[in-house]
Scaffold this motif. Structure first.
Motif, PDB file in Angstrom:
ATOM      1  N   VAL A  65      -2.694   0.863   4.789  1.00  0.00           N
ATOM      2  CA  VAL A  65      -1.411   0.189   4.606  1.00  0.00           C
ATOM      3  C   VAL A  65      -1.477  -1.144   5.325  1.00  0.00           C
ATOM      4  CG1 VAL A  65       1.066   0.278   5.083  1.00  0.00           C
ATOM      5  CG2 VAL A  65      -0.142   2.348   4.392  1.00  0.00           C
ATOM      6  N   GLY A 120       0.821  -1.211   0.000  1.00  0.00           N
ATOM      7  CA  GLY A 120       0.000   0.000   0.000  1.00  0.00           C
ATOM      8  C   GLY A 120       0.853   1.259   0.000  1.00  0.00           C
ATOM      9  N   PRO A 121       0.200   2.427   0.223  1.00  0.00           N
ATOM     10  CA  PRO A 121      -1.219   2.619   0.573  1.00  0.00           C
ATOM     11  C   PRO A 121      -2.171   2.251  -0.571  1.00  0.00           C
ATOM     12  CG  PRO A 121       0.088   4.575   1.088  1.00  0.00           C
ATOM     13  CD  PRO A 121       0.937   3.697   0.234  1.00  0.00           C
ATOM     14  N   ILE A 128       6.970   4.846   3.623  1.00  0.00           N
ATOM     15  CA  ILE A 128       5.803   5.295   4.381  1.00  0.00           C
ATOM     16  C   ILE A 128       6.263   6.365   5.369  1.00  0.00           C
ATOM     17  CG2 ILE A 128       3.964   4.609   5.947  1.00  0.00           C
ATOM     18  CD1 ILE A 128       3.668   3.455   3.161  1.00  0.00           C
ATOM     19  N   LEU A 169       8.361  -0.620   6.963  1.00  0.00           N
ATOM     20  CA  LEU A 169       7.601   0.586   6.641  1.00  0.00           C
ATOM     21  C   LEU A 169       8.513   1.693   6.124  1.00  0.00           C
ATOM     22  CD1 LEU A 169       5.162   0.640   9.694  1.00  0.00           C
ATOM     23  CD2 LEU A 169       4.471   0.491   7.306  1.00  0.00           C
TER      24      LEU A 169
END
Length: 288
Positions: free
Chosen positions: A152, A88-89, A182, A177
């Protein structure tokens, strides 16, 4: 009535032979309460794996393990081995789940072969609790307002469990992450400590971890902490057992000092990842 054809079916009145064994609970508890410290650490103050009480297990980190994930990381903390994938996001599909801030979906799963007793393929209660603790800790570190109406996904798979899996998962998920670009306020470093009477064991193994069915003494507990070193904040706190305030303060001091030592290691791994990424981009431009 449907029958599971994959198993040998016994009579309905059958029961396990282990129920007939005599159990001396008082003797077992007295041995554990009196000799537990001697079982875990010898007279020379050295643990079974040749570590001192305040020494942690060797740490190994690597990113880019899962090619299909936007970000991924692998961690080895002694014989505890985990892999994390971040996706993701992604846009939230259900309109009822729309929020102004982004959402984190965390899944914590033990591989069936990761423990001494084979685990189920479906999530059990322990895994659901660990998933919730992981999500609450990471929500404090991730800038959720940067991706509204999106989520996410963070998936943790424990390949081998030799103690402190939640602490290792916090560090591994934070690194994954960050490698996925992110936005985060700070990295999350996880660690655990086992408290025995007049003794603290940093980064306990599976054998050294607190067991609720066997240990009932005061000052006998297990503490897992997720710490954000740059912000000097605790984002995860899981305490099991009984501790007095003075001992608990010493435990928190020990784990935070260890997290400050691990922070440069995680940052170095992330730096190497970015350098490799930039080098690959430069090679692609030269090839064009």
């Amino acid at each position: 009535m449907p029958v599971d054809s994959r198993r040998l079916q016994g009579p309905e009145s059958a029961f396990s032979y282990t129920l007939l064994k005599k159990k001396d609970a008082n003797a077992e508890e007295s041995v554990l309460s009196a000799d537990l410290q001697k079982m875990l650490i010898g007279s020379n103050q050295v643990r079974k794996d040749k570590r001192k009480p305040t020494d942690a297990r060797p740490l190994f980190l690597r990113t880019g393990i899962i090619s299909q994930a936007k970000g991924s990381a692998y961690i080895e903390q002694g014989n505890t081995k985990l892999v994390c994938g971040v996706y993701g996001p992604r846009e939230v599909q259900k309109k009822s789940d729309f929020r102004l801030n982004g959402q984190l979906f965390c899944e914590f799963k033990f591989a069936p072969f990761s423990c001494q007793k084979r685990r189920s393929h479906q999530q059990d209660n322990e895994e659901l609790v660990l998933s919730g603790l992981l999500r609450e800790a990471l929500e404090a570190a991730v800038c959720l307002h940067h991706f509204p109406k999106a989520q996410v996904e963070v998936n943790i798979m424990v390949i081998e469990n030799d103690g402190s899996p939640l602490a290792a998962a916090l560090t591994c998920a934070s690194l994954a992450l960050a490698s996925a670009s992110i936005p985060m306020y700070d990295l999350v470093i996880g660690t655990a400590v086992r408290q025995l009477p007049k003794l603290l064991l940093l980064d306990p193994t599976k054998e050294e971890e607190w067991q609720p069915k066997l240990n009932h003494d005061e000052n006998n507990s297990n503490l897992t902490v997720g710490f954000m070193p740059s912000m000097q904040q605790i984002c995860a706190y899981v305490h099991e057992g009984v501790s007095n305030p003075e001992e608990l303060e010493q435990m928190l001091k020990l784990v935070t000092e260890y997290c400050l030592k691990v922070q440069p290691v995680v940052q170095l791994c992330l730096k190497e990842t970015i350098e490799k990424m930039l080098a690959n981009e430069g090679e692609n431009k030269d090839a064009e």
